[in-house]
Scaffold this active site. Structure first.
Site, PDB file in Angstrom:
ATOM      1  N   CYS A 153       3.611  -2.006  12.905  1.00  0.00           N
ATOM      2  CA  CYS A 153       5.186  -2.188  12.917  1.00  0.00           C
ATOM      3  C   CYS A 153       5.569  -2.075  14.565  1.00  0.00           C
ATOM      4  O   CYS A 153       5.153  -2.994  15.399  1.00  0.00           O
ATOM      5  CB  CYS A 153       5.630  -1.436  11.754  1.00  0.00           C
TER       6      CYS A 153
ATOM      7  N   HIS B  20       3.658  -3.839   7.131  1.00  0.00           N
ATOM      8  CA  HIS B  20       2.994  -1.994   7.139  1.00  0.00           C
ATOM      9  C   HIS B  20       1.957  -2.576   6.078  1.00  0.00           C
ATOM     10  O   HIS B  20       1.766  -2.180   4.717  1.00  0.00           O
ATOM     11  CB  HIS B  20       4.188  -0.954   6.129  1.00  0.00           C
TER      12      HIS B  20
ATOM     13  N   GLU C 137      -0.347   0.010   5.342  1.00  0.00           N
ATOM     14  CA  GLU C 137      -1.105   1.019   4.604  1.00  0.00           C
ATOM     15  C   GLU C 137      -0.112   1.477   3.127  1.00  0.00           C
ATOM     16  O   GLU C 137       0.016   2.408   2.753  1.00  0.00           O
ATOM     17  CB  GLU C 137      -0.987   2.620   5.554  1.00  0.00           C
TER      18      GLU C 137
END
Length: 203
Positions: free
Chosen positions: A79, A185, A187
């Site tokens: 990001c 993202h 994650e």
């Protein structure tokens, strides 16, 4: 051992949780003297470009990140961590970045949207890979990731790994030598994100 750069902003624990899930050793670090001692580095990020660069410079992390990249060891930006790799951003005035990748970071241009869309771009969107890479192993050519951003990168060199659509086509992932970075993202992207981290760990 993987180092996760901490400069005061970023989804550090979420990234660490993903690596823990994969059984990978990692450490959150903010000491510039330790950066080059790691096998791999991840630079996550949320927030404003200028503030992030100010914090990196204040801790001398900007130079240690560039030294690590020069070493040829695997580096992953996420990001804002992807945007910081570029030369500059126009977020809240012109701000200089790490300059690892030639190009700039600009706000989504609503004048180019063919329909009314909200900024920031938030939610799941398709990432279309333009070429194969070690990071795309076992991934389909088009898969969904989770995005949160108002700005996107405009590279001025051949480094585009993937693009996405939001009002118009924009670059959502880059790959240059040992540097890989994603605008979305991983994650927060469930199994697709876990595959990204798994592939990065195997590089």
């Amino acid at each position: 051992m993987t180092g996760i750069i901490d400069y005061g902003a970023g989804n550090l624990q979420s990234v660490r949780n993903a690596l823990d899930f994969l059984g990978q050793k990692c450490e959150i670090i903010n000491d510039p003297n330790l950066v080059c001692k790691f096998d791999k580095i991840i630079l996550p990020g949320v927030g404003a470009f200028g503030d992030a660069m100010q914090k990196l410079r204040a801790n001398n992390l900007d130079e240690s990140i560039k030294e690590f990249i020069k070493s040829g060891k695997p580096f992953l930006g996420i990001c804002l961590g992807m945007q910081l790799l570029f030369e500059k951003s126009d977020e809240f005035g012109e701000n200089l970045g790490l300059g690892v990748i030639k190009g700039e970071v600009i706000r989504f241009d609503e004048n180019k949207f063919d329909k009314k869309l909200k900024i920031p771009h938030v939610g799941w969107n398709c990432v279309n890979f333009k070429k194969s890479s070690a990071i795309t192993k076992n991934l389909n050519s088009s898969i969904y990731f989770y995005f949160v951003h108002s700005y996107h990168v405009v590279p001025k060199e051949d480094c585009v790994l993937a693009t996405s659509e939001y009002g118009y086509e924009f670059v959502s992932a880059i790959c240059k030598d040992n540097v890989i970075a994603f605008q979305p993202h991983p994650e927060k992207s469930h199994k697709n994100g876990i595959l990204i981290f798994k592939n990065f760990m195997e590089m």
